[in-house]
Scaffold this motif. Structure first.
Motif, short mmCIF file in Angstrom:
data_model
loop_
_atom_site.label_atom_id
_atom_site.label_comp_id
_atom_site.label_asym_id
_atom_site.label_seq_id
_atom_site.Cartn_x
_atom_site.Cartn_y
_atom_site.Cartn_z
N UNK A 163 0.81 -1.21 0.00
CA UNK A 163 0.00 0.00 0.00
C UNK A 163 0.85 1.27 0.00
N UNK A 164 2.17 1.14 0.21
CA UNK A 164 3.01 2.33 0.29
C UNK A 164 2.99 3.15 -0.97
N UNK A 165 3.22 2.53 -2.12
CA UNK A 165 3.23 3.27 -3.39
C UNK A 165 1.83 3.69 -3.82
N UNK A 166 0.81 2.94 -3.38
CA UNK A 166 -0.56 3.37 -3.66
C UNK A 166 -0.86 4.68 -2.93
N UNK A 167 -0.38 4.81 -1.68
CA UNK A 167 -0.54 6.07 -0.94
C UNK A 167 0.28 7.18 -1.62
N UNK A 168 1.48 6.84 -2.10
CA UNK A 168 2.29 7.82 -2.85
C UNK A 168 1.50 8.35 -4.04
N UNK A 169 0.84 7.45 -4.74
CA UNK A 169 0.07 7.87 -5.91
C UNK A 169 -1.05 8.83 -5.51
N UNK A 170 -1.71 8.54 -4.38
CA UNK A 170 -2.77 9.44 -3.90
C UNK A 170 -2.21 10.84 -3.61
N UNK A 171 -1.04 10.88 -2.96
CA UNK A 171 -0.45 12.17 -2.59
C UNK A 171 -0.09 12.97 -3.84
#
Length: 495
Positions: free
Chosen positions: A423-431
């Protein structure tokens, strides 16, 4: 014009070689033909008349022995008159036919010149059409080697015509080109640029056919679909992220409550003195797995909750430097054997951003790079201006990723590391999406990976002028900055 003097030369030759017995009588018709070719048509008849007079004069003077004669025979007067009048008819016939033929030749020359001019105009028109169309165009011979590349194709391929002409067209693309004999002669193919960046083209193939000569080669027209396919992937990714977010919000709380009860019960059981080592080992496993499950749920909640952003003017160079400083201390303690190289093209890169959230993005990139380089390596971080954007790159020397992994790297649950939640890069994408920026990954197996972030540049002069005008309108600089932040947070990923 020396042509009228040529009959006198012919007269002298004919006289010296025997008059009516001379074998050089053909010089007169030759002179008439030359006059018809080089001079206007009326001159051919004048030269023919002059040739007749000179020829008749030579024969008359020889016949009456006014001048010395070199003739071997002496014909009768009627025979001489017949010779003269036959040559008169011949000279006039040659003048007429030569003039007629020359006229037609001149007419054909004019028509040929007109046709040549029309052909040149048509060729220029075709070249202008080929150079003006926005689609890339490549023509090849029957052997598949490139013969023509229009400017649009050179721009799309980022290569000059000198580099492309003569090379096999099939070697340009990573996928097979469409077959002209198939019912649908079009396909999507990938093209790799020299800077390790891939484009997607839609290619249409056709045969280059000339009615009287058959097939001479092939024509390939292509358009760039790279941005369209990227937007399609982003739309699909956003749909998946939204679905996962709804799912996470729905089940996270339902799982956390019984998980807390399980963890508390296990903690109480671990304090019973009658338990043996095997039981305590099993309880330890339950405790660790409960903690891991709790970490996953925490990430779920962080991903699904609506994030609050505080947009201000920020310096990307300083944010990257703060992140790298923390990462260097950590790697020194853990003795990872990883070095960090900074490639900053400038000392300040201003943008409108939430500094803490952007640091979270940078930290995640560094964390992935460290995990990818278990045996040591080098992390290269670069910041450079690119058009209206700042481009920040994090390049590691790890094992790299396959194209399939690269395409799905920002989707949830796509972790390539043991113990990761994905989920780390998915959160990066949201940011990054909230910052109206772009983020993507480039990688090849065995050649490391590069994560690239683009954020909009902040025009300092524009802000200063805006602040001045706002001050005149009784607005504070803070209000101006808030307006700029609202513009930067306008939503959506820029294409």
């Amino acid at each position: 014009m020396a042509t009228p003097g040529c009959p006198e030369f012919s007269k002298s030759v004919v006289h010296e070689t025997g008059g009516w017995d001379s074998s050089f009588n053909f010089l007169y018709p030759l002179v008439i033909i030359v006059a018809a070719v080089l001079l206007p048509r009326v001159w051919a008849h004048l030269v023919a008349a002059l040739a007749f007079l000179l020829y008749g004069t030579v024969l008359e003077l020889n016949y009456y022995e006014v001048v010395p004669s070199y003739c071997t025979t002496h014909p009768a007067l009627k025979a001489l008159q017949a010779i003269i009048f036959v040559n008169l008819f011949a000279f006039l016939a040659v003048a007429y036919l030569a003039g007629l033929l020359t006229g037609k030749l001149r007419q054909a020359r004019v028509q040929l010149k007109d046709a040549s001019g029309a052909l040149e105009d048509l060729q220029v028109l075709h070249e202008n059409i080929i150079h003006s169309i926005s689609s890339g165009l490549i023509t090849t011979g029957l052997d598949g080697r490139i013969t023509l590349v229009n400017p649009a194709a050179q721009k799309l391929l980022e290569r000059s015509a000198a580099e492309l002409v003569g090379t096999p067209v099939k070697d340009l693309f990573l996928d097979p080109l469409p077959n002209t004999e198939s019912p649908q002669p079009h396909a999507e193919v990938r093209f790799e640029l020299l800077k390790n960046f891939r484009k997607t083209f839609r290619v249409r193939a056709a045969t280059m056919t000339v009615p009287e000569r058959g097939v001479l080669g092939f024509v390939y027209a292509f358009d760039d679909l790279t941005e369209i396919r990227r937007l399609e992937r982003e739309v699909r990714m956003q749909d998946r992220l939204a679905a996962v977010g709804r799912l996470a919000a729905a089940i996270a709380h339902e799982i956390r409550n019984p998980l807390t009860s399980i963890a508390g019960s296990v903690s109480m059981l671990s304090g019973i003195p009658e338990m043996n080592d095997e039981h305590r080992h099993l309880l330890g496993i339950v405790t660790r797995e409960s903690q891991r499950l709790n970490s996953i749920i925490t990430d779920f909640l962080a991903y699904s909750r609506t994030k609050q952003y505080h947009f201000v003017r920020a310096d990307l160079v300083q944010l990257v430097e703060d992140t790298l400083t923390l990462m260097e201390h950590r790697m020194a303690v853990e003795k990872t054997g990883i070095t960090i190289e900074r490639r900053f093209a400038l000392t300040k890169a201003l943008t409108i951003a939430d500094g803490d959230k952007i640091k979270q993005v940078f930290w995640n990139f560094c964390e992935n790079a460290v995990r990818a380089m278990r045996g040591g390596g080098k992390l290269t971080v670069s910041i450079e201006p690119l058009g209206d954007d700042w481009q920040v790159g994090f390049t590691d020397t790890g094992a790299g990723m396959s194209p399939q992994q690269t395409e799905k790297i920002f989707e949830p649950f796509q972790s390539n590391f043991e113990g990761g939640t994905g989920l780390g890069l998915a959160i990066v994408y949201q940011i990054v999406q909230a910052h109206e920026g772009r983020v993507w990954a480039r990688s090849k197996p065995g050649q490391g990976a590069t994560f690239v972030l683009r954020l909009r540049r902040l025009d300092a002069e524009k802000i200063v002028s805006t602040s001045a005008s706002s001050a005149n309108a009784s607005e504070t600089p803070a209000a101006v900055l808030a307006h700029q932040a609202a513009v930067a947070a306008g939503g959506g990923v820029r294409g």
